[in-house]
Write an enzyme that holds these catalytic residues in place. Structure first.
Site, mmCIF file in Angstrom:
data_model
loop_
_atom_site.group_PDB
_atom_site.id
_atom_site.type_symbol
_atom_site.label_atom_id
_atom_site.label_comp_id
_atom_site.label_asym_id
_atom_site.label_seq_id
_atom_site.Cartn_x
_atom_site.Cartn_y
_atom_site.Cartn_z
ATOM 1 N N ALA A 56 0.827 -1.213 0.000
ATOM 2 C CA ALA A 56 0.000 0.000 0.000
ATOM 3 C C ALA A 56 0.859 1.260 0.000
ATOM 4 O O ALA A 56 0.630 2.180 -0.795
ATOM 5 C CB ALA A 56 -0.938 -0.005 1.210
ATOM 6 N N GLU A 57 1.862 1.312 0.877
ATOM 7 C CA GLU A 57 2.686 2.519 0.949
ATOM 8 C C GLU A 57 3.522 2.694 -0.312
ATOM 9 O O GLU A 57 3.722 3.818 -0.776
ATOM 10 C CB GLU A 57 3.583 2.517 2.189
ATOM 11 C CG GLU A 57 4.303 3.833 2.344
ATOM 12 C CD GLU A 57 4.786 4.137 3.753
ATOM 13 O OE1 GLU A 57 5.407 5.198 3.915
ATOM 14 O OE2 GLU A 57 4.546 3.330 4.673
ATOM 15 N N THR A 58 3.969 1.607 -0.896
ATOM 16 C CA THR A 58 4.729 1.699 -2.145
ATOM 17 C C THR A 58 3.874 2.300 -3.257
ATOM 18 O O THR A 58 4.293 3.246 -3.936
ATOM 19 C CB THR A 58 5.250 0.306 -2.564
ATOM 20 O OG1 THR A 58 6.133 -0.187 -1.553
ATOM 21 C CG2 THR A 58 5.974 0.360 -3.899
ATOM 22 N N SER A 61 2.920 5.964 -2.500
ATOM 23 C CA SER A 61 4.096 6.839 -2.590
ATOM 24 C C SER A 61 4.503 7.081 -4.039
ATOM 25 O O SER A 61 4.913 8.188 -4.402
ATOM 26 C CB SER A 61 5.268 6.241 -1.817
ATOM 27 O OG SER A 61 4.998 6.241 -0.433
#
Length: 135
Positions: A56-58, A61
């Site tokens: 999710a953060e990848t 971002s």
């Protein structure tokens, strides 16, 4: 109109590479990526919740960095994830969709599904857009 960036031109970072995250589609409004379950499990053989958070953060971002543009960087300020069901095999696919694309902040909802299109996780990422560090 939003321009789509070729997936091969999107830097993923060392952690994403180690986890086998592949970017399939990338634009400031939407990023799609896939990650194998195998190698990203907890001791009981289920997809690790932290692996879902990394996916999710990848994806969020990458989208925020594309929105920020040249000379800017996106840094995460908050990530949260709700895990709905487990995955034991195959891969999971995440779709990051823009919720807010501002001058100094960007927020994304990331929906992660299994190979049967069942929702595994819903996450939200907020990023601050800052001047890129000089190399």
């Amino acid at each position: 109109m939003t321009t789509t960036t070729p997936p091969s031109a999107v830097p993923r970072g060392a952690l994403a590479e180690r986890m086998g995250i592949e970017i399939l589609e990338a634009s400031p409004d939407r990023v799609v990526g896939r990650m194998p379950v195998e190698g990203n499990t907890q001791p009981f053989g289920l997809l690790h919740g932290g692996a879902s958070a990394v996916l999710a953060e990848t994806l969020g971002s990458v989208a925020a960095a594309l929105h920020a543009g040249e000379g800017q960087a996106a840094v995460g300020t908050e990530v949260n994830a709700t895990h709905h069901r487990s995955a034991r095999s195959g891969s999971v696919t995440g779709v990051a969709t823009a919720l807010h694309r501002g001058r100094r902040t960007a927020s994304y909802e990331i929906v992660i599904t299994d190979d049967d299109d069942r929702r595994v996780c819903t996450a939200r990422l907020s990023c601050m857009l800052v001047d890129a560090p000089q190399a």
